[in-house]
Design a protein around this motif. Structure first.
Motif, PDB file in Angstrom:
ATOM      1  N   GLY A 290       0.888  -1.033  -0.154  1.00  0.00           N
ATOM      2  CA  GLY A 290      -0.016   0.043  -0.098  1.00  0.00           C
ATOM      3  C   GLY A 290       0.769   1.123   0.071  1.00  0.00           C
ATOM      4  N   THR A 291       2.186   1.035  -0.067  1.00  0.00           N
ATOM      5  CA  THR A 291       3.080   2.486  -0.119  1.00  0.00           C
ATOM      6  C   THR A 291       3.229   2.773  -1.575  1.00  0.00           C
ATOM      7  N   THR A 292       3.080   4.213  -1.756  1.00  0.00           N
ATOM      8  CA  THR A 292       3.377   4.653  -3.099  1.00  0.00           C
ATOM      9  C   THR A 292       4.619   4.974  -3.355  1.00  0.00           C
ATOM     10  N   VAL A 293       4.995   4.915  -4.777  1.00  0.00           N
ATOM     11  CA  VAL A 293       6.390   4.925  -4.908  1.00  0.00           C
ATOM     12  C   VAL A 293       6.586   5.855  -6.109  1.00  0.00           C
ATOM     13  N   SER A 294       7.780   6.672  -6.003  1.00  0.00           N
ATOM     14  CA  SER A 294       8.337   7.570  -6.948  1.00  0.00           C
ATOM     15  C   SER A 294       9.814   7.490  -7.250  1.00  0.00           C
ATOM     16  N   ALA A 295      10.204   7.858  -8.359  1.00  0.00           N
ATOM     17  CA  ALA A 295      11.828   7.754  -8.554  1.00  0.00           C
ATOM     18  C   ALA A 295      12.065   9.076  -9.487  1.00  0.00           C
ATOM     19  N   ASP A 296      13.332   9.361  -9.321  1.00  0.00           N
ATOM     20  CA  ASP A 296      13.959  10.283 -10.248  1.00  0.00           C
ATOM     21  C   ASP A 296      15.157   9.953 -10.432  1.00  0.00           C
ATOM     22  N   ILE A 297      15.970  10.458 -11.495  1.00  0.00           N
ATOM     23  CA  ILE A 297      17.140   9.945 -12.237  1.00  0.00           C
ATOM     24  C   ILE A 297      18.155  10.893 -11.951  1.00  0.00           C
ATOM     25  N   LEU A 298      19.416  10.256 -11.714  1.00  0.00           N
ATOM     26  CA  LEU A 298      20.583  11.200 -11.580  1.00  0.00           C
ATOM     27  C   LEU A 298      21.421  11.286 -12.915  1.00  0.00           C
ATOM     28  N   ALA A 299      21.471   9.962 -13.559  1.00  0.00           N
ATOM     29  CA  ALA A 299      22.303  10.249 -14.614  1.00  0.00           C
ATOM     30  C   ALA A 299      21.669  10.911 -16.002  1.00  0.00           C
ATOM     31  N   ASP A 300      22.557  11.273 -16.848  1.00  0.00           N
ATOM     32  CA  ASP A 300      21.615  11.928 -18.411  1.00  0.00           C
ATOM     33  C   ASP A 300      20.931  10.833 -18.813  1.00  0.00           C
ATOM     34  N   GLY A 301      19.942  11.273 -19.734  1.00  0.00           N
ATOM     35  CA  GLY A 301      19.145  10.334 -20.375  1.00  0.00           C
ATOM     36  C   GLY A 301      19.493   9.908 -21.579  1.00  0.00           C
ATOM     37  N   ASP A 302      19.465   8.395 -21.826  1.00  0.00           N
ATOM     38  CA  ASP A 302      19.805   7.940 -23.150  1.00  0.00           C
ATOM     39  C   ASP A 302      19.002   6.727 -23.180  1.00  0.00           C
ATOM     40  N   PRO A 303      18.801   6.204 -24.551  1.00  0.00           N
ATOM     41  CA  PRO A 303      18.132   4.864 -24.594  1.00  0.00           C
ATOM     42  C   PRO A 303      18.586   3.755 -23.798  1.00  0.00           C
ATOM     43  N   GLY A 304      20.077   3.559 -23.879  1.00  0.00           N
ATOM     44  CA  GLY A 304      20.449   2.567 -22.966  1.00  0.00           C
ATOM     45  C   GLY A 304      20.194   2.691 -21.649  1.00  0.00           C
ATOM     46  N   LEU A 305      20.067   3.623 -20.941  1.00  0.00           N
ATOM     47  CA  LEU A 305      20.005   3.903 -19.584  1.00  0.00           C
ATOM     48  C   LEU A 305      18.437   3.835 -19.550  1.00  0.00           C
ATOM     49  N   LEU A 306      17.559   3.923 -20.369  1.00  0.00           N
ATOM     50  CA  LEU A 306      16.143   3.621 -20.166  1.00  0.00           C
ATOM     51  C   LEU A 306      15.978   2.061 -20.130  1.00  0.00           C
ATOM     52  N   ALA A 307      16.584   1.434 -21.143  1.00  0.00           N
ATOM     53  CA  ALA A 307      16.280  -0.253 -21.034  1.00  0.00           C
ATOM     54  C   ALA A 307      16.907  -0.659 -19.664  1.00  0.00           C
ATOM     55  N   TRP A 308      18.013  -0.007 -19.107  1.00  0.00           N
ATOM     56  CA  TRP A 308      18.463  -0.403 -17.764  1.00  0.00           C
ATOM     57  C   TRP A 308      17.395  -0.398 -16.653  1.00  0.00           C
ATOM     58  N   ILE A 309      16.655   0.880 -16.734  1.00  0.00           N
ATOM     59  CA  ILE A 309      15.811   1.034 -15.583  1.00  0.00           C
ATOM     60  C   ILE A 309      14.399   0.605 -16.108  1.00  0.00           C
ATOM     61  N   GLU A 310      14.252   0.229 -16.947  1.00  0.00           N
ATOM     62  CA  GLU A 310      12.701  -0.260 -17.185  1.00  0.00           C
ATOM     63  C   GLU A 310      12.055  -1.342 -16.591  1.00  0.00           C
ATOM     64  N   PRO A 311      12.765  -2.275 -15.887  1.00  0.00           N
ATOM     65  CA  PRO A 311      12.174  -3.192 -15.016  1.00  0.00           C
ATOM     66  C   PRO A 311      11.446  -2.331 -13.831  1.00  0.00           C
ATOM     67  N   VAL A 312      11.944  -1.055 -13.409  1.00  0.00           N
ATOM     68  CA  VAL A 312      11.480  -0.560 -12.313  1.00  0.00           C
ATOM     69  C   VAL A 312      10.509   0.467 -12.789  1.00  0.00           C
ATOM     70  N   LEU A 313      10.182   0.874 -13.980  1.00  0.00           N
ATOM     71  CA  LEU A 313       9.004   1.806 -14.309  1.00  0.00           C
ATOM     72  C   LEU A 313       7.795   1.390 -14.069  1.00  0.00           C
ATOM     73  N   ALA A 314       7.356  -0.012 -14.382  1.00  0.00           N
ATOM     74  CA  ALA A 314       6.001  -0.516 -13.851  1.00  0.00           C
ATOM     75  C   ALA A 314       5.735  -0.505 -12.383  1.00  0.00           C
ATOM     76  N   GLN A 315       6.590  -0.304 -11.541  1.00  0.00           N
ATOM     77  CA  GLN A 315       6.571  -0.156 -10.099  1.00  0.00           C
ATOM     78  C   GLN A 315       6.300   1.152  -9.826  1.00  0.00           C
ATOM     79  N   LEU A 316       6.219   2.099 -10.392  1.00  0.00           N
ATOM     80  CA  LEU A 316       6.421   3.604 -10.022  1.00  0.00           C
ATOM     81  C   LEU A 316       4.832   4.323 -10.225  1.00  0.00           C
ATOM     82  N   ASP A 317       4.635   5.044  -9.126  1.00  0.00           N
ATOM     83  CA  ASP A 317       3.551   5.709  -9.321  1.00  0.00           C
ATOM     84  C   ASP A 317       3.695   7.064 -10.178  1.00  0.00           C
ATOM     85  N   TYR A 318       4.876   7.356  -9.483  1.00  0.00           N
ATOM     86  CA  TYR A 318       5.559   8.590 -10.250  1.00  0.00           C
ATOM     87  C   TYR A 318       6.986   8.528 -10.704  1.00  0.00           C
TER      88      TYR A 318
END
Length: 299
Positions: A156-184
């Motif tokens: 029941g805990t809501t979850v958010s995240a932000d990113i420290l590194a610069d954005g690029d498609p390789g980083l998106l692929a790396w963090i993608e498993p987390v994205l479905a677990q984020l409310d924000y």
């Protein structure tokens, strides 16, 4: 509101103004040099505490003087640091020569932030707070972090995240498993465009929503912020301020947005509060700048 931040903690050393580095062994006089507790977990924790939340922070520091100082600074603002673990790596630090226009180039040591033992994460704490904010999930092994966040959300805990590194498609692929677990997801505009290759910011945010994020609240500097869901997109304007230093503005936006949501503000209103907090922080040196409360920001 009872919240936890989890992830990157950084001790910043800032000098201002620095518009050029002297040649050779030359010297230059500056107006101010100071240190601040920062990072997308540490800096966000401090601003949340200023806004009245009960804040616990989780992450890794080194067995060194910077780690001791970072802990002291967090405690000074009322942040509970009992879940900062000491690892065999130096405490993360950044040197920030702040330019006259507020820009902040950085020299960064990731250090202990790369060595947090995720298997030792305090699940009882993370499932017992109202909200969990992940600061830099890219440093926490996303394939291992994602199932932990699934357990947190199931409690029941809501979850958010932000990113420290610069954005690029390789980083998106790396963090993608987390994205479905984020409310924000709370990135900046350069990161979102870098992740997706899209120029239009709302279109870029929708690409991230297609990856499973429920809501993207993206900061855009002087343009404020955009809040995008699968069904809607709203804009929150920034308040005009005289910018001294932009370090920590993204973290302070995250803190304002999350605490406002905890007070049942709507998405656009929460983004407006986040922009207001970020605007205050931008008027001084360091991510911990500013004396404010939730009521003073919202009045």
């Amino acid at each position: 509101m009872r919240v936890a931040t989890f992830g990157a903690h950084v001790l910043d050393v800032l000098a201002q103004p620095v518009d050029e580095i002297p040649d050779g062994q030359g010297a230059a006089l500056v107006r101010d040099i100071r240190m601040s507790a920062a990072g997308p977990a540490g800096g966000t924790a401090i601003t949340m505490a200023k806004l009245g939340a009960e804040v616990y922070t989780v992450g890794a520091i080194g067995a060194d003087d910077p780690g001791d100082l970072l802990t002291t600074m967090l405690n000074r603002y009322g942040v509970n640091t009992d879940h900062l673990v000491t690892v065999d790596a130096p405490t993360s630090m950044s040197m920030l020569p702040i330019r006259s226009n507020g820009d902040r180039p950085a020299l960064h040591l990731p250090g202990a932030n790369l060595a947090y033992p995720l298997g030792d994460a305090p699940l009882e704490l993370l499932t017992g707070v109202d909200h969990l904010h992940i600061g830099a999930p890219e440093l926490l092994n996303p394939p291992e972090l994602a199932p932990l966040l699934a357990d947190v959300r199931a409690a029941g805990t809501t979850v958010s995240a932000d990113i420290l590194a610069d954005g690029d498609p390789g980083l998106l692929a790396w963090i993608e498993p987390v994205l479905a677990q984020l409310d924000y997801l709370l990135p900046n505009d350069d990161q979102v465009r870098g992740f997706t290759g899209e120029d239009d910011l709302v279109t870029a945010c929708r690409r991230l929503i297609d990856c499973g994020v429920a809501c993207v609240a993206v900061t855009a500097g002087a343009d404020g912020a955009h809040v995008v869901t699968a069904d809607d997109a709203e804009h929150a304007p920034a308040r005009p301020v005289t910018v001294v230093d932009t370090s920590g503005c993204g973290d302070s936006f995250s803190a304002g947005f999350i605490v406002a949501r905890g007070h049942d503000f709507g998405l656009r209103e929460a983004a407006e509060i986040g922009c207001a907090v970020a605007g205050i922080v931008a008027t001084g040196l360091g991510s911990d700048h500013g004396d404010f409360t939730f009521s003073s920001v919202t009045s």
